[in-house]
Design an enzyme around this catalytic site. Structure first.
Site, PDB file in Angstrom:
ATOM      1  N   GLU A 244     -30.512  95.767 -25.971  1.00  0.00           N
ATOM      2  CA  GLU A 244     -31.064  96.262 -24.546  1.00  0.00           C
ATOM      3  C   GLU A 244     -30.871  97.430 -24.456  1.00  0.00           C
ATOM      4  OE1 GLU A 244     -33.039  94.004 -22.536  1.00  0.00           O
ATOM      5  OE2 GLU A 244     -33.178  93.082 -24.624  1.00  0.00           O
ATOM      6  N   CYS A 278     -29.715 100.726 -15.950  1.00  0.00           N
ATOM      7  CA  CYS A 278     -30.650 101.372 -16.594  1.00  0.00           C
ATOM      8  C   CYS A 278     -32.049 101.189 -16.080  1.00  0.00           C
ATOM      9  CB  CYS A 278     -30.488  99.890 -17.799  1.00  0.00           C
ATOM     10  SG  CYS A 278     -30.641  98.365 -17.212  1.00  0.00           S
TER      11      CYS A 278
HETATM   12  P1  NAD Z   1     -22.988 103.510 -25.195  1.00  0.00           P
HETATM   13  O1  NAD Z   1     -24.178 103.326 -25.918  1.00  0.00           O
HETATM   14  O2  NAD Z   1     -22.428 104.769 -25.204  1.00  0.00           O
HETATM   15  O3  NAD Z   1     -21.986 102.605 -25.046  1.00  0.00           O
HETATM   16  C1  NAD Z   1     -22.150 100.963 -25.038  1.00  0.00           C
HETATM   17  C2  NAD Z   1     -21.166 100.496 -25.957  1.00  0.00           C
HETATM   18  O4  NAD Z   1     -21.213 100.752 -27.112  1.00  0.00           O
HETATM   19  C3  NAD Z   1     -19.829 100.748 -25.422  1.00  0.00           C
HETATM   20  O5  NAD Z   1     -18.845  99.581 -25.414  1.00  0.00           O
HETATM   21  C4  NAD Z   1     -19.343 101.733 -26.572  1.00  0.00           C
HETATM   22  O6  NAD Z   1     -17.970 101.681 -27.084  1.00  0.00           O
HETATM   23  C5  NAD Z   1     -20.085 101.035 -27.743  1.00  0.00           C
HETATM   24  N1  NAD Z   1     -20.370 101.699 -28.680  1.00  0.00           N
HETATM   25  C6  NAD Z   1     -20.412 103.239 -28.942  1.00  0.00           C
HETATM   26  N2  NAD Z   1     -20.849 103.665 -30.343  1.00  0.00           N
HETATM   27  C7  NAD Z   1     -20.706 102.604 -31.064  1.00  0.00           C
HETATM   28  C8  NAD Z   1     -20.853 102.096 -32.282  1.00  0.00           C
HETATM   29  N3  NAD Z   1     -21.103 103.312 -33.137  1.00  0.00           N
HETATM   30  N4  NAD Z   1     -20.854 100.931 -32.880  1.00  0.00           N
HETATM   31  C9  NAD Z   1     -20.591  99.811 -31.893  1.00  0.00           C
HETATM   32  N5  NAD Z   1     -20.504 100.161 -30.624  1.00  0.00           N
HETATM   33  C10 NAD Z   1     -20.422 101.293 -30.164  1.00  0.00           C
HETATM   34  O7  NAD Z   1     -23.741 103.335 -23.634  1.00  0.00           O
HETATM   35  P2  NAD Z   1     -23.062 103.595 -22.245  1.00  0.00           P
HETATM   36  O8  NAD Z   1     -22.706 105.120 -22.006  1.00  0.00           O
HETATM   37  O9  NAD Z   1     -21.876 102.735 -22.244  1.00  0.00           O
HETATM   38  O10 NAD Z   1     -23.951 102.935 -21.320  1.00  0.00           O
HETATM   39  C11 NAD Z   1     -24.890 103.482 -20.580  1.00  0.00           C
HETATM   40  C12 NAD Z   1     -26.272 103.151 -21.166  1.00  0.00           C
HETATM   41  O11 NAD Z   1     -26.427 101.652 -21.273  1.00  0.00           O
HETATM   42  C13 NAD Z   1     -27.491 103.564 -20.639  1.00  0.00           C
HETATM   43  O12 NAD Z   1     -28.324 104.144 -21.592  1.00  0.00           O
HETATM   44  C14 NAD Z   1     -28.425 102.473 -19.907  1.00  0.00           C
HETATM   45  O13 NAD Z   1     -29.491 102.358 -19.528  1.00  0.00           O
HETATM   46  C15 NAD Z   1     -27.878 101.406 -20.833  1.00  0.00           C
HETATM   47  N6  NAD Z   1     -27.873 100.050 -20.325  1.00  0.00           N
HETATM   48  C16 NAD Z   1     -28.858  99.269 -20.396  1.00  0.00           C
HETATM   49  C17 NAD Z   1     -29.086  97.912 -19.880  1.00  0.00           C
HETATM   50  C18 NAD Z   1     -30.213  97.043 -20.397  1.00  0.00           C
HETATM   51  O14 NAD Z   1     -30.007  95.873 -19.913  1.00  0.00           O
HETATM   52  N7  NAD Z   1     -31.174  97.581 -20.910  1.00  0.00           N
HETATM   53  C19 NAD Z   1     -28.104  97.809 -19.018  1.00  0.00           C
HETATM   54  C20 NAD Z   1     -26.741  98.742 -18.714  1.00  0.00           C
HETATM   55  C21 NAD Z   1     -26.953  99.928 -19.348  1.00  0.00           C
END
Ligand code: NAD
Length: 473
Positions: A244, A278
């Site tokens: 998501e 998001c």
């Molecule tokens: P991000 O992708 O930077 O990080 C999310 C998670 O992924 C963190 O726990 C991070 O440590 C982990 N991560 C990063 N690189 C990884 C890898 N290579 N392998 C495995 N895990 C890894 O996102 P963010 O900056 O924490 O969050 C903001 C984003 O989340 C925005 O784009 C927002 O729209 C989205 N979001 C989506 C929803 C939804 O339901 N669609 C809900 C909330 C937030």
């Protein structure tokens, strides 16, 4: 340094390297967490793997009882979890309390949903029965972002636990405190190993977790970039994944509405969590006649917002999560301004400690600018004049994302047109709310893959066998 929570106890990391956690309102270091090593991941997954069979063997009502207890603990300790959220994420306390309350509701609702979710059955012929037999997948890895650590954390923990999976959850390295505390205090009564917290960042802990051979399903909520990476890794390993991701939501205002109400809705939708949701509206399409007054009133409402630390009672909006996020928001506005856009209010980072950025309204931003194409994830409202409702829908669909969309209209035919034509998983008509308990949605385009909510999510998290049974050989 904060410890992992593995096998029902606090476990220090096998590595010595740490990551600092900052208070976004001051930039001060408030905690340090381990980076999370391959050895830590192995330990967390092994604990979940050991616990999974016994948890899966419980009856759905037994798991429901355990989850209802967790929901009760969330409610009983709402202040504690909310204060941690304020400290690590910066959001106003009232938003943090609402987040914890929502998480308690979600936990209770999945506890019930999993008990009542039925499989289909059909007759395969005389004396022949065909039905679905559903089983937990085993070990689920949940990787979550920093914007709603408790709510999004629980939206992934609760359904996994409800269907009988054991879980390893990895919170964002930016907001690990509330999740760590919540699993120990609200889910700590579950059998050891059923629910584990692995601390660390993406490249170390996250990458090992998503490619671990003993993980059966990966549930990811986060950015498009990481989501694509996770989908690729899981695809290569043929491991089930639900992702998501981000959005670039449209907010459509047509000329049938009461303007004051539309502006009030726009303000709440745009500035809650400082625009770091998001499903925050990121592009406003307003029809000709109401365009000017809408911009004027939204600008006035934006100017009146009080910025401050989340813990202060008078705060309407808190800071952004960190300097990286603030630099991105600043750049989106600056690029638009230099390309000729008009900035009606805000537009520059706030001087002083913390990562504050003011509510910002802009017009005349070209469609190919980052502020119109990429997720800004901040308190910025680009408002675009459109000739009519048809054009609003067309422009709304002109995006590589498709998470959700908001429509303000008093016209039922236009509302129907919007839900028919908008390419977004969640359509919010005259409201900021996208889903009632039990509802589901599937994002369009680059906003994700798979169902993230509801009974369909429970199905994604479990395995279905088709059983064809004839009464005799
Ligand atoms: P991000 O992708 O930077 O990080 C999310 C998670 O992924 C963190 O726990 C991070 O440590 C982990 N991560 C990063 N690189 C990884 C890898 N290579 N392998 C495995 N895990 C890894 O996102 P963010 O900056 O924490 O969050 C903001 C984003 O989340 C925005 O784009 C927002 O729209 C989205 N979001 C989506 C929803 C939804 O339901 N669609 C809900 C909330 C937030």
């Amino acid at each position: 340094m904060l410890t992992h929570w593995i096998g029902g106890k606090a476990v220090p990391s096998a590595g010595g390297d740490g990551i600092e956690v900052l208070d976004p309102a001051t930039g001060r270091i408030i905690e340090e967490i381990p980076r999370g090593t391959a050895e830590d991941v192995d330990q967390a997954v092994a604990a979940a793997r050991d616990a999974a069979p016994a948890w899966a063997a419980l009856t759905p009502p037994q798991r429901r009882a355990a989850l209802l207890q967790a929901a009760g603990a969330l409610r009983a300790e709402r202040d504690r979890f909310a204060r941690l959220l304020v400290e690590e994420n910066g959001k106003p306390l009232r938003e943090a309390l609402a987040e914890v309350d929502a998480a308690a509701g979600v936990t209770a609702s999945y506890a019930e949903l999993a008990v009542h979710a039925r499989s289909g059955a059909q007759q395969g012929g005389t004396g022949e029965l065909n039905f679905q037999y559903r089983q937990p997948r085993g070990v689920a890895a949940c990787i979550v972002p920093w914007n709603f650590p408790v709510a999004v954390g629980v939206e992934n923990l609760a359904p996994n636990l409800a269907v009988g999976n054991a879980v390893v959850i990895k919170p964002s390295e930016k907001t690990p405190l509330a999740t760590r505390e919540l699993v120990e205090r609200a889910f700590g009564h579950l059998p050891p190993g059923t629910c584990n917290v692995l601390l660390g960042d993406g490249p170390s802990a996250g990458d090992h977790l998503i490619s671990h051979a003993q993980v059966d399903v990966v549930v990811f909520v986060g950015s498009e970039r990481t989501g694509r990476h996770i989908a690729e890794v899981c695809g290569r390993d043929l491991r089930k994944a639900v992702v998501e991701l981000g959005g670039k939501d449209a907010f459509i205002v047509d000329d049938t509405v009461d303007l004051a109400q539309a502006v009030a809705l726009a303000k709440v939708a745009k500035y809650t969590a400082s625009g770091q949701i998001c499903t925050s509206p990121e592009r406003f399409f307003v029809t000709g006649r109401v365009f000017e007054p809408f911009v004027e009133e939204l600008t006035a409402a934006s100017r009146a917002m009080r910025l401050g630390p989340g813990a202060d009672e008078g705060t309407d909006m808190g800071p952004l999560i960190d300097q990286t996020q603030r630099a991105r928001v600043t750049e989106h506005v600056a690029t638009a301004r230099s390309a000729g856009a008009t900035v009606h209010c805000g537009g520059e980072p706030v001087d002083g400690p913390g990562f504050f950025f003011p509510p910002t309204v802009i017009t005349n931003a070209d469609t190919d600018l980052p502020v119109m194409t990429d997720e800004t994830f901040g308190p910025v409202a680009p408002v675009v004049r459109v000739a009519d409702f048809d054009e609003a829908i067309e422009r709304a669909n002109d995006s590589r994302f498709g998470l959700s969309a908001m429509v303000c209209t008093e016209s039922a035919p236009r509302a129907m047109l919007a839900l028919e034509r908008l390419r977004a998983g969640m359509i919010k008509i005259n409201t900021n709310r996208g889903k009632a308990p039990g509802a589901t949605s599937e994002p369009f385009n680059a906003s994700g893959l798979g169902h993230g909510y509801g009974v369909e999510f429970l199905h994604e998290l479990s395995r279905e066998k088709s059983v064809h049974w004839r009464s005799h050989l």
